[in-house]
Design a protein around this motif. Structure first.
Motif, PDB file in Angstrom:
ATOM      1  N   PRO A  56       0.855  -1.191   0.000  1.00 13.00           N
ATOM      2  CA  PRO A  56       0.000   0.000   0.000  1.00 13.00           C
ATOM      3  C   PRO A  56       0.891   1.241   0.000  1.00 13.00           C
ATOM      4  O   PRO A  56       1.936   1.259   0.662  1.00 13.00           O
ATOM      5  CB  PRO A  56      -0.781  -0.109   1.312  1.00 13.00           C
ATOM      6  N   THR A  57       0.496   2.268  -0.721  1.00 12.89           N
ATOM      7  CA  THR A  57       1.353   3.452  -0.769  1.00 12.89           C
ATOM      8  C   THR A  57       0.533   4.715  -0.956  1.00 12.89           C
ATOM      9  O   THR A  57      -0.565   4.686  -1.524  1.00 12.89           O
ATOM     10  CB  THR A  57       2.397   3.332  -1.902  1.00 12.89           C
ATOM     11  N   TYR A  58       1.082   5.809  -0.462  1.00 15.09           N
ATOM     12  CA  TYR A  58       0.459   7.123  -0.651  1.00 15.09           C
ATOM     13  C   TYR A  58       1.551   8.180  -0.643  1.00 15.09           C
ATOM     14  O   TYR A  58       2.228   8.399   0.370  1.00 15.09           O
ATOM     15  CB  TYR A  58      -0.557   7.413   0.457  1.00 15.09           C
ATOM     16  N   ASN A  59       1.765   8.785  -1.799  1.00 17.84           N
ATOM     17  CA  ASN A  59       2.742   9.876  -1.941  1.00 17.84           C
ATOM     18  C   ASN A  59       4.131   9.488  -1.432  1.00 17.84           C
ATOM     19  O   ASN A  59       4.760  10.211  -0.674  1.00 17.84           O
ATOM     20  CB  ASN A  59       2.247  11.136  -1.217  1.00 17.84           C
ATOM     21  N   ARG A  60       4.631   8.341  -1.905  1.00 14.82           N
ATOM     22  CA  ARG A  60       5.975   7.895  -1.518  1.00 14.82           C
ATOM     23  C   ARG A  60       6.855   7.708  -2.757  1.00 14.82           C
ATOM     24  O   ARG A  60       7.660   6.789  -2.812  1.00 14.82           O
ATOM     25  CB  ARG A  60       5.880   6.594  -0.724  1.00 14.82           C
ATOM     26  N   ARG A  61       6.711   8.575  -3.747  1.00 10.82           N
ATOM     27  CA  ARG A  61       7.456   8.413  -5.004  1.00 10.82           C
ATOM     28  C   ARG A  61       8.958   8.371  -4.773  1.00 10.82           C
ATOM     29  O   ARG A  61       9.691   7.696  -5.500  1.00 10.82           O
ATOM     30  CB  ARG A  61       7.116   9.554  -5.966  1.00 10.82           C
ATOM     31  N   GLN A  62       9.447   9.076  -3.759  1.00 16.22           N
ATOM     32  CA  GLN A  62      10.895   9.141  -3.529  1.00 16.22           C
ATOM     33  C   GLN A  62      11.424   7.916  -2.812  1.00 16.22           C
ATOM     34  O   GLN A  62      12.641   7.722  -2.717  1.00 16.22           O
ATOM     35  CB  GLN A  62      11.244  10.415  -2.721  1.00 16.22           C
ATOM     36  N   LEU A  63      10.533   7.055  -2.302  1.00 18.42           N
ATOM     37  CA  LEU A  63      10.949   5.902  -1.514  1.00 18.42           C
ATOM     38  C   LEU A  63      10.504   4.563  -2.078  1.00 18.42           C
ATOM     39  O   LEU A  63      11.136   3.538  -1.825  1.00 18.42           O
ATOM     40  CB  LEU A  63      10.403   6.030  -0.075  1.00 18.42           C
ATOM     41  N   ILE A  64       9.429   4.547  -2.834  1.00 14.75           N
ATOM     42  CA  ILE A  64       8.815   3.279  -3.199  1.00 14.75           C
ATOM     43  C   ILE A  64       9.704   2.428  -4.109  1.00 14.75           C
ATOM     44  O   ILE A  64       9.638   1.197  -4.085  1.00 14.75           O
ATOM     45  CB  ILE A  64       7.419   3.495  -3.833  1.00 14.75           C
ATOM     46  N   ALA A  65      10.559   3.055  -4.887  1.00 14.52           N
ATOM     47  CA  ALA A  65      11.445   2.277  -5.765  1.00 14.52           C
ATOM     48  C   ALA A  65      12.344   1.358  -4.948  1.00 14.52           C
ATOM     49  O   ALA A  65      12.570   0.198  -5.316  1.00 14.52           O
ATOM     50  CB  ALA A  65      12.289   3.204  -6.636  1.00 14.52           C
ATOM     51  N   ARG A  66      12.865   1.844  -3.829  1.00 22.43           N
ATOM     52  CA  ARG A  66      13.704   1.024  -2.958  1.00 22.43           C
ATOM     53  C   ARG A  66      12.919  -0.177  -2.433  1.00 22.43           C
ATOM     54  O   ARG A  66      13.421  -1.301  -2.380  1.00 22.43           O
ATOM     55  CB  ARG A  66      14.210   1.867  -1.792  1.00 22.43           C
TER      56      ARG A  66
END
Length: 305
Positions: free
Chosen positions: A15-25
């Motif tokens: 699940p994600t919300y506004n984590r574009r800078q972290l989700i790739a990791r």
């Protein structure tokens, strides 16, 4: 036959919300698992950044992207993932955390030999915060395997990124409670632990990155969630007066600190009446009564995804 062999075994949900800078990791740590027989479902809870673009940059057929058109909260995102899952086993990853490469393989190996009453395999993890790290489960956790319901009543020591759950558990106990905005995981583990046993891979196989303490960011929803957890597990607190008193003091502390002093002090007074035998609890209660306590610790692994 080939189609059956290629069918994924584990549905991994992020699940994600506004984590574009972290989700790739987070995604990379899943794709780098030594156990590769999975599908990866990313549930975007109506992000307003370019999360979808980041997810789309991964060229892997196992990735499914599901988007909510409006923000529904953590529990709803987890439930969307369950409903989209094809597999018999569910694993969760948070969009800002990392799995170590052997995490899923070690869980699946333990699951293969576990008796039928085991519904959840969980691992230890590093809680990384303020340039330091802590291993969880904590040393106070005396029972990590089997029927751990009473142990979970003391506080949550199981983070969402460390679990591997039989999907049948949700059929038996229901989905995540979408009314809750706090303590979502703890409430679910308590429900599952009433019916199923747990097994622990007691080594750090996840790195969880915590923000600064944000327990009081939304005190009303936190109080509501804790009251609900205590009510739903009322039978479990019979004979555990000291533990229940601690939770009442925590609720009172939150209420006093956030302008609802009369209600909060009633909680604190009731806690003292329930268990007046601990000097430490009395001192905490006194500070909370005066609104001088600025620390509330409800669950060992409280973590927002």
């Amino acid at each position: 036959m080939a189609e059956a062999e290629n069918k994924p075994v584990v549905s991994i949900i992020i699940p994600t919300y506004n984590r574009r800078q972290l989700i790739a990791r987070s995604i990379k740590s899943v794709l780098n698992q030594t156990y590769q027989n999975f599908e990866l479902i990313i549930v975007d809870d109506a992000s307003t950044d370019n999360t979808e673009e980041v997810v789309g940059s991964f060229n892997d057929k196992r990735i499914k992207y599901v988007r909510h058109e409006k923000n529904k909260g953590e529990a709803a995102a987890r439930n969307t993932g369950i409903n989209a899952a094809m597999c018999d086993y569910i694993a969760y990853q948070d969009s800002d955390d990392e799995w170590l490469p052997e995490k899923l393989a070690k869980q699946m190996k333990l699951l293969e030999t576990a008796p039928s009453e085991v519904g959840v395999i969980y691992t230890g993890f590093w809680k990384t915060e303020n340039h330091g790290r802590t291993y969880i489960p904590f040393s106070w956790v005396s029972k990590k395997n089997g029927d751990i319901h009473k142990e979970l009543l003391k506080g949550n020591f199981i983070g969402s990124p460390v679990v591997l759950i039989k999907k049948e558990c949700f059929d038996k106990v229901g989905l995540f409670d979408e009314k809750l905005r706090n303590l979502v995981d703890w409430e679910m583990w308590l429900r599952i632990s009433k019916r199923y046993h747990f097994r622990c891979v007691d080594e750090p196989l996840v790195v969880a990155y915590y923000d600064a303490d944000n327990v009081s960011d939304n005190p009303d929803s936190l109080v509501e969630a804790l009251e609900l957890v205590l009510e739903r597990n009322r039978d479990g607190f019979e004979g555990q007066k000291r533990l229940l008193a601690r939770y009442w003091i925590n609720i009172g502390n939150l209420l006093v600190a956030n302008g609802r002093a009369n209600v909060g002090r009633r909680y604190i007074v009731n806690a003292i009446r329930l268990y007046p035998f601990s000097v430490r609890l009395l001192s905490v209660a006194f500070l909370a009564f005066l609104g001088l306590s600025d620390k509330v610790v409800l669950c060992a692994s409280q973590h927002n995804s």
